[in-house]
Design a protein around this motif. Sequence first.
Motif, PDB file in Angstrom:
ATOM      1  N   ALA A  67       1.785  15.178  -2.685  1.00 17.53           N
ATOM      2  CA  ALA A  67       3.154  14.669  -2.736  1.00 17.53           C
ATOM      3  C   ALA A  67       3.237  13.584  -3.799  1.00 17.53           C
ATOM      4  N   VAL A  68       4.385  13.535  -4.456  1.00 14.47           N
ATOM      5  CA  VAL A  68       4.677  12.486  -5.429  1.00 14.47           C
ATOM      6  C   VAL A  68       6.048  11.938  -5.080  1.00 14.47           C
ATOM      7  N   HIS A  69       6.138  10.619  -4.991  1.00 15.02           N
ATOM      8  CA  HIS A  69       7.407   9.980  -4.665  1.00 15.02           C
ATOM      9  C   HIS A  69       7.615   8.752  -5.530  1.00 15.02           C
ATOM     10  N   ILE A  70       8.870   8.395  -5.706  1.00 18.74           N
ATOM     11  CA  ILE A  70       9.203   7.094  -6.268  1.00 18.74           C
ATOM     12  C   ILE A  70       9.371   6.174  -5.071  1.00 18.74           C
ATOM     13  N   HIS A  71       8.667   5.047  -5.105  1.00 25.86           N
ATOM     14  CA  HIS A  71       8.732   4.082  -4.011  1.00 25.86           C
ATOM     15  C   HIS A  71       9.609   2.895  -4.404  1.00 25.86           C
ATOM     16  N   ALA A  72      10.103   2.191  -3.396  1.00 25.13           N
ATOM     17  CA  ALA A  72      11.180   1.220  -3.544  1.00 25.13           C
ATOM     18  C   ALA A  72      10.803  -0.099  -4.198  1.00 25.13           C
ATOM     19  N   VAL A  73       9.519  -0.413  -4.301  1.00 27.33           N
ATOM     20  CA  VAL A  73       9.108  -1.711  -4.827  1.00 27.33           C
ATOM     21  C   VAL A  73       8.113  -1.512  -5.965  1.00 27.33           C
ATOM     22  N   GLY A  74       8.302  -2.239  -7.028  1.00 25.71           N
ATOM     23  CA  GLY A  74       7.429  -2.151  -8.191  1.00 25.71           C
ATOM     24  C   GLY A  74       6.178  -2.994  -8.056  1.00 25.71           C
ATOM     25  N   LYS A  75       5.387  -2.720  -7.002  1.00 23.62           N
ATOM     26  CA  LYS A  75       4.096  -3.383  -6.787  1.00 23.62           C
ATOM     27  C   LYS A  75       3.091  -2.327  -6.365  1.00 23.62           C
ATOM     28  N   CYS A  76       1.877  -2.440  -6.886  1.00 21.99           N
ATOM     29  CA  CYS A  76       0.828  -1.468  -6.560  1.00 21.99           C
ATOM     30  C   CYS A  76      -0.472  -2.193  -6.222  1.00 21.99           C
ATOM     31  N   GLU A  77      -0.441  -3.001  -5.191  1.00 24.22           N
ATOM     32  CA  GLU A  77      -1.631  -3.721  -4.783  1.00 24.22           C
ATOM     33  C   GLU A  77      -2.400  -2.883  -3.766  1.00 24.22           C
ATOM     34  N   GLY A  78      -3.708  -2.740  -4.002  1.00 27.28           N
ATOM     35  CA  GLY A  78      -4.546  -1.936  -3.140  1.00 27.28           C
ATOM     36  C   GLY A  78      -4.933  -2.691  -1.884  1.00 27.28           C
ATOM     37  N   PRO A  79      -5.702  -2.049  -1.035  1.00 23.49           N
ATOM     38  CA  PRO A  79      -6.243  -0.716  -1.272  1.00 23.49           C
ATOM     39  C   PRO A  79      -5.276   0.418  -0.935  1.00 23.49           C
ATOM     40  N   GLY A  80      -4.284   0.209  -0.075  1.00 22.10           N
ATOM     41  CA  GLY A  80      -3.422   1.312   0.355  1.00 22.10           C
ATOM     42  C   GLY A  80      -2.076   1.377  -0.324  1.00 22.10           C
ATOM     43  N   PHE A  81      -1.830   0.483  -1.282  1.00 28.77           N
ATOM     44  CA  PHE A  81      -0.575   0.450  -2.043  1.00 28.77           C
ATOM     45  C   PHE A  81       0.656   0.291  -1.155  1.00 28.77           C
ATOM     46  N   MET A  82       0.495  -0.339  -0.008  1.00 28.02           N
ATOM     47  CA  MET A  82       1.637  -0.525   0.888  1.00 28.02           C
ATOM     48  C   MET A  82       2.669  -1.488   0.303  1.00 28.02           C
ATOM     49  N   THR A  83       2.270  -2.276  -0.705  1.00 26.80           N
ATOM     50  CA  THR A  83       3.204  -3.198  -1.355  1.00 26.80           C
ATOM     51  C   THR A  83       4.314  -2.464  -2.105  1.00 26.80           C
ATOM     52  N   SER A  84       4.139  -1.151  -2.328  1.00 33.13           N
ATOM     53  CA  SER A  84       5.178  -0.369  -3.013  1.00 33.13           C
ATOM     54  C   SER A  84       6.331   0.000  -2.078  1.00 33.13           C
ATOM     55  N   GLY A  85       6.231  -0.396  -0.823  1.00 37.04           N
ATOM     56  CA  GLY A  85       7.306  -0.149   0.139  1.00 37.04           C
ATOM     57  C   GLY A  85       7.456   1.323   0.480  1.00 37.04           C
ATOM     58  N   GLY A  86       8.593   1.648   1.076  1.00 38.68           N
ATOM     59  CA  GLY A  86       8.897   3.037   1.425  1.00 38.68           C
ATOM     60  C   GLY A  86       9.458   3.781   0.219  1.00 38.68           C
ATOM     61  N   HIS A  87       9.896   4.987   0.459  1.00 38.03           N
ATOM     62  CA  HIS A  87      10.473   5.778  -0.630  1.00 38.03           C
ATOM     63  C   HIS A  87      11.747   5.131  -1.143  1.00 38.03           C
ATOM     64  N   PHE A  88      11.999   5.263  -2.444  1.00 37.95           N
ATOM     65  CA  PHE A  88      13.218   4.757  -3.066  1.00 37.95           C
ATOM     66  C   PHE A  88      14.393   5.505  -2.438  1.00 37.95           C
ATOM     67  N   ASN A  89      15.276   4.773  -1.748  1.00 36.94           N
ATOM     68  CA  ASN A  89      16.294   5.416  -0.926  1.00 36.94           C
ATOM     69  C   ASN A  89      17.577   4.573  -0.847  1.00 36.94           C
ATOM     70  N   PRO A  90      18.204   4.313  -1.998  1.00 39.18           N
ATOM     71  CA  PRO A  90      19.396   3.461  -1.978  1.00 39.18           C
ATOM     72  C   PRO A  90      20.564   4.063  -1.196  1.00 39.18           C
ATOM     73  N   GLY A  91      20.576   5.368  -0.984  1.00 40.48           N
ATOM     74  CA  GLY A  91      21.650   6.028  -0.240  1.00 40.48           C
ATOM     75  C   GLY A  91      21.407   6.102   1.257  1.00 40.48           C
ATOM     76  N   ASN A  92      20.287   5.539   1.728  1.00 40.27           N
ATOM     77  CA  ASN A  92      19.918   5.575   3.147  1.00 40.27           C
ATOM     78  C   ASN A  92      19.960   6.983   3.735  1.00 40.27           C
ATOM     79  N   LYS A  93      19.348   7.927   3.023  1.00 39.41           N
ATOM     80  CA  LYS A  93      19.255   9.319   3.468  1.00 39.41           C
ATOM     81  C   LYS A  93      17.980   9.516   4.273  1.00 39.41           C
ATOM     82  N   GLN A  94      17.841  10.674   4.882  1.00 42.52           N
ATOM     83  CA  GLN A  94      16.588  11.070   5.533  1.00 42.52           C
ATOM     84  C   GLN A  94      15.683  11.646   4.448  1.00 42.52           C
TER      85      GLN A  94
END
Length: 176
Positions: A67-94
């Motif tokens: 899977a490839v996604h654009i995530h909501a935050v421009g941070k990529c701190e390891g080890p799990g890259f959780m700093t990138s937040g959830g998926h980019f979702n400005p429309g609040n869709k599923q």
Amino acid sequence: MRSLAIAASLAVALAGCASMQSGADGTATADIKDAGGQSVGTATLTQVTGGVRIVIEAKNLPPGPHAVHIHAVGKCEGPGFMTSGGHFNPGNKQHGTMNSQGAHAGDLPNMSVDGLGAGRLETITERITLDAGANSVFDADGSAIVIHAASDDFKTDPTGNAGGRIGCGVIAKKGM
């Protein structure tokens, strides 16, 4: 006279190509790294008529679909890259293009990786923009491209059962 007509036609054609891009140069990039800080690919995003063209060239990844996604935050701190937040979702869709309530603006197709660890994804999405606006990947906290360990099922909210994050790259305007 004929060469003048050819030059004029060429100028019109080049102007048409230039109008496919917007913004200063209409391009952004991301250097995608694994948890150890090693480069596993690059992403190039280009604003074109009808959306944003995304090309990802990947290397040194586990074989199979990812899977490839654009995530909501421009941070990529390891080890799990959780700093990138959830998926980019400005429309609040599923999540998911097969979800009747979806899709997130950051939902992208899966990328296939061959037995040598190389993969390529080329797609156009109308759900994001490199220009200003609600769907701009250049909002206040930026955005990131994330490659996941598993494939996206395109329907399960919120992540498509995509598994852990194995690669992350902050999206930056070209030249920055």
